[in-house]
Design a protein around this motif. Sequence first.
Motif, PDB file in Angstrom:
ATOM      1  N   SER A 298      -2.364   9.649 -27.056  1.00 57.41           N
ATOM      2  CA  SER A 298      -1.833   8.776 -26.011  1.00 57.41           C
ATOM      3  C   SER A 298      -2.446   7.369 -26.090  1.00 57.41           C
ATOM      4  CB  SER A 298      -2.105   9.393 -24.641  1.00 57.41           C
ATOM      5  OG  SER A 298      -1.704   8.532 -23.617  1.00 57.41           O
ATOM      6  N   LEU A 299      -3.757   7.296 -26.217  1.00 57.05           N
ATOM      7  CA  LEU A 299      -4.425   5.993 -26.315  1.00 57.05           C
ATOM      8  C   LEU A 299      -4.014   5.256 -27.585  1.00 57.05           C
ATOM      9  CD1 LEU A 299      -7.986   6.862 -25.017  1.00 57.05           C
ATOM     10  CD2 LEU A 299      -6.330   5.336 -23.930  1.00 57.05           C
ATOM     11  N   ARG A 300      -3.917   5.977 -28.683  1.00 52.04           N
ATOM     12  CA  ARG A 300      -3.489   5.355 -29.933  1.00 52.04           C
ATOM     13  C   ARG A 300      -2.105   4.730 -29.757  1.00 52.04           C
ATOM     14  NH1 ARG A 300      -4.141   5.343 -35.367  1.00 52.04           N
ATOM     15  NH2 ARG A 300      -5.694   6.977 -35.545  1.00 52.04           N
ATOM     16  N   ARG A 301      -1.212   5.459 -29.110  1.00 49.08           N
ATOM     17  CA  ARG A 301       0.149   4.969 -28.891  1.00 49.08           C
ATOM     18  C   ARG A 301       0.135   3.685 -28.050  1.00 49.08           C
ATOM     19  NH1 ARG A 301       2.548   9.399 -26.494  1.00 49.08           N
ATOM     20  NH2 ARG A 301       2.552  10.370 -28.525  1.00 49.08           N
ATOM     21  N   ILE A 302      -0.732   3.639 -27.056  1.00 45.76           N
ATOM     22  CA  ILE A 302      -0.823   2.467 -26.175  1.00 45.76           C
ATOM     23  C   ILE A 302      -1.340   1.241 -26.922  1.00 45.76           C
ATOM     24  CG2 ILE A 302      -2.106   1.509 -24.210  1.00 45.76           C
ATOM     25  CD1 ILE A 302      -2.028   4.365 -22.981  1.00 45.76           C
TER      26      ILE A 302
ATOM     27  N   ILE B 265     -21.459  -0.689 -19.523  1.00 45.59           N
ATOM     28  CA  ILE B 265     -20.066  -0.605 -19.939  1.00 45.59           C
ATOM     29  C   ILE B 265     -19.270  -1.807 -19.437  1.00 45.59           C
ATOM     30  CG2 ILE B 265     -20.022   1.911 -20.111  1.00 45.59           C
ATOM     31  CD1 ILE B 265     -18.557   1.885 -17.371  1.00 45.59           C
ATOM     32  N   ASN B 266     -18.180  -2.105 -20.143  1.00 45.61           N
ATOM     33  CA  ASN B 266     -17.281  -3.188 -19.742  1.00 45.61           C
ATOM     34  C   ASN B 266     -16.310  -2.738 -18.673  1.00 45.61           C
ATOM     35  OD1 ASN B 266     -18.051  -3.639 -22.652  1.00 45.61           O
ATOM     36  ND2 ASN B 266     -17.257  -5.623 -22.064  1.00 45.61           N
ATOM     37  N   ALA B 267     -15.864  -1.490 -18.803  1.00 42.38           N
ATOM     38  CA  ALA B 267     -14.863  -0.984 -17.860  1.00 42.38           C
ATOM     39  C   ALA B 267     -15.046   0.521 -17.715  1.00 42.38           C
ATOM     40  CB  ALA B 267     -13.457  -1.293 -18.341  1.00 42.38           C
ATOM     41  N   PHE B 268     -14.693   1.009 -16.541  1.00 45.21           N
ATOM     42  CA  PHE B 268     -14.726   2.442 -16.254  1.00 45.21           C
ATOM     43  C   PHE B 268     -13.316   2.807 -15.811  1.00 45.21           C
ATOM     44  CE2 PHE B 268     -15.544   6.331 -14.056  1.00 45.21           C
ATOM     45  CZ  PHE B 268     -16.658   6.866 -14.672  1.00 45.21           C
ATOM     46  N   LEU B 269     -12.611   3.567 -16.642  1.00 47.24           N
ATOM     47  CA  LEU B 269     -11.223   3.922 -16.364  1.00 47.24           C
ATOM     48  C   LEU B 269     -11.119   5.417 -16.082  1.00 47.24           C
ATOM     49  CD1 LEU B 269      -9.563   1.943 -19.299  1.00 47.24           C
ATOM     50  CD2 LEU B 269      -9.869   1.184 -16.930  1.00 47.24           C
TER      51      LEU B 269
ATOM     52  N   PRO C 262      -1.061   2.276 -19.173  1.00 51.45           N
ATOM     53  CA  PRO C 262      -1.168   1.478 -20.402  1.00 51.45           C
ATOM     54  C   PRO C 262      -1.612   0.040 -20.126  1.00 51.45           C
ATOM     55  CG  PRO C 262       0.829   2.788 -20.463  1.00 51.45           C
ATOM     56  CD  PRO C 262       0.241   2.946 -19.080  1.00 51.45           C
ATOM     57  N   VAL C 263      -1.138  -0.533 -19.031  1.00 49.04           N
ATOM     58  CA  VAL C 263      -1.509  -1.903 -18.681  1.00 49.04           C
ATOM     59  C   VAL C 263      -3.019  -2.008 -18.423  1.00 49.04           C
ATOM     60  CG1 VAL C 263      -1.234  -3.738 -16.965  1.00 49.04           C
ATOM     61  CG2 VAL C 263       0.766  -2.489 -17.778  1.00 49.04           C
ATOM     62  N   ALA C 264      -3.578  -1.049 -17.715  1.00 46.77           N
ATOM     63  CA  ALA C 264      -5.018  -1.060 -17.423  1.00 46.77           C
ATOM     64  C   ALA C 264      -5.836  -0.911 -18.702  1.00 46.77           C
ATOM     65  CB  ALA C 264      -5.372   0.039 -16.431  1.00 46.77           C
ATOM     66  N   VAL C 265      -5.388  -0.061 -19.603  1.00 44.82           N
ATOM     67  CA  VAL C 265      -6.098   0.121 -20.879  1.00 44.82           C
ATOM     68  C   VAL C 265      -6.066  -1.172 -21.677  1.00 44.82           C
ATOM     69  CG1 VAL C 265      -6.085   1.316 -23.100  1.00 44.82           C
ATOM     70  CG2 VAL C 265      -5.669   2.595 -21.002  1.00 44.82           C
ATOM     71  N   ARG C 266      -4.885  -1.754 -21.826  1.00 42.45           N
ATOM     72  CA  ARG C 266      -4.773  -2.998 -22.613  1.00 42.45           C
ATOM     73  C   ARG C 266      -5.588  -4.130 -22.001  1.00 42.45           C
ATOM     74  NH1 ARG C 266       0.965  -2.132 -22.546  1.00 42.45           N
ATOM     75  NH2 ARG C 266       1.418  -0.587 -24.115  1.00 42.45           N
ATOM     76  N   ARG C 267      -5.565  -4.237 -20.683  1.00 42.14           N
ATOM     77  CA  ARG C 267      -6.334  -5.295 -20.015  1.00 42.14           C
ATOM     78  C   ARG C 267      -7.836  -5.103 -20.258  1.00 42.14           C
ATOM     79  NH1 ARG C 267      -4.665  -5.032 -14.683  1.00 42.14           N
ATOM     80  NH2 ARG C 267      -2.885  -6.289 -15.289  1.00 42.14           N
ATOM     81  N   ALA C 268      -8.310  -3.871 -20.135  1.00 42.23           N
ATOM     82  CA  ALA C 268      -9.733  -3.590 -20.369  1.00 42.23           C
ATOM     83  C   ALA C 268     -10.119  -3.901 -21.811  1.00 42.23           C
ATOM     84  CB  ALA C 268     -10.044  -2.130 -20.029  1.00 42.23           C
ATOM     85  N   VAL C 269      -9.252  -3.552 -22.751  1.00 46.37           N
ATOM     86  CA  VAL C 269      -9.525  -3.815 -24.163  1.00 46.37           C
ATOM     87  C   VAL C 269      -9.501  -5.312 -24.447  1.00 46.37           C
ATOM     88  CG1 VAL C 269      -8.612  -3.504 -26.503  1.00 46.37           C
ATOM     89  CG2 VAL C 269      -8.784  -1.544 -24.960  1.00 46.37           C
ATOM     90  N   GLU C 270      -8.547  -6.037 -23.906  1.00 45.55           N
ATOM     91  CA  GLU C 270      -8.503  -7.492 -24.095  1.00 45.55           C
ATOM     92  C   GLU C 270      -9.777  -8.142 -23.557  1.00 45.55           C
ATOM     93  OE1 GLU C 270      -4.913  -8.854 -22.195  1.00 45.55           O
ATOM     94  OE2 GLU C 270      -3.638  -7.755 -23.605  1.00 45.55           O
TER      95      GLU C 270
END
Length: 161
Positions: free
Chosen positions: A22-26, A103-107, A113-121
């Motif tokens: 799932s994360l890879r797909r995002i 840590i930078n983010a705790f999810l 998907p938006v939250a994951v991408r935002r945290a990664v950016e």
Amino acid sequence: MTSCFFEKRILLVDDDDRHLISLRRILCDYYEVITVGSPIEALKMIDSPNAFPVIISDYRMPFMNGVEFFTRVRAIDDNIQRIMLTGYADLQMTIDAVNYCKINAFLTKPVSPVAVRRAVEDAFATYERLTCLDENDNATLNEDDVVIDKITQKEREIILL
């Protein structure tokens, strides 16, 4: 002019293949994504400098939890940006992740998907700020150190008065 380059690679660490898929797909349309199923395997992969600017790890895994894993990651390279992902958040886990792992983010799962991408950016932006200072930035930092030293000397003189 920035004097460094890094690949936008992410290491995903989770013992659940469904979450890795799932994360890879995002993320795969934006970044190079490598997945591993154990923190032990992940630690072997990050032994070289700049191997992975960003790591996303689950909290609950066999052999080592996410806090233990990220503590070891920090010991290898403190510039690696760390994102904790879990389906079992509690207050103490969150405190430990922030205090010990920085840590930078705790999810929490499920995560959008938006939250994951935002945290990664955000994590890549932080990594770039930490590792890619250009010559002008270094000169500015050196000038700031001189000013602080002068201020500190003046404070000492005033205290002695």
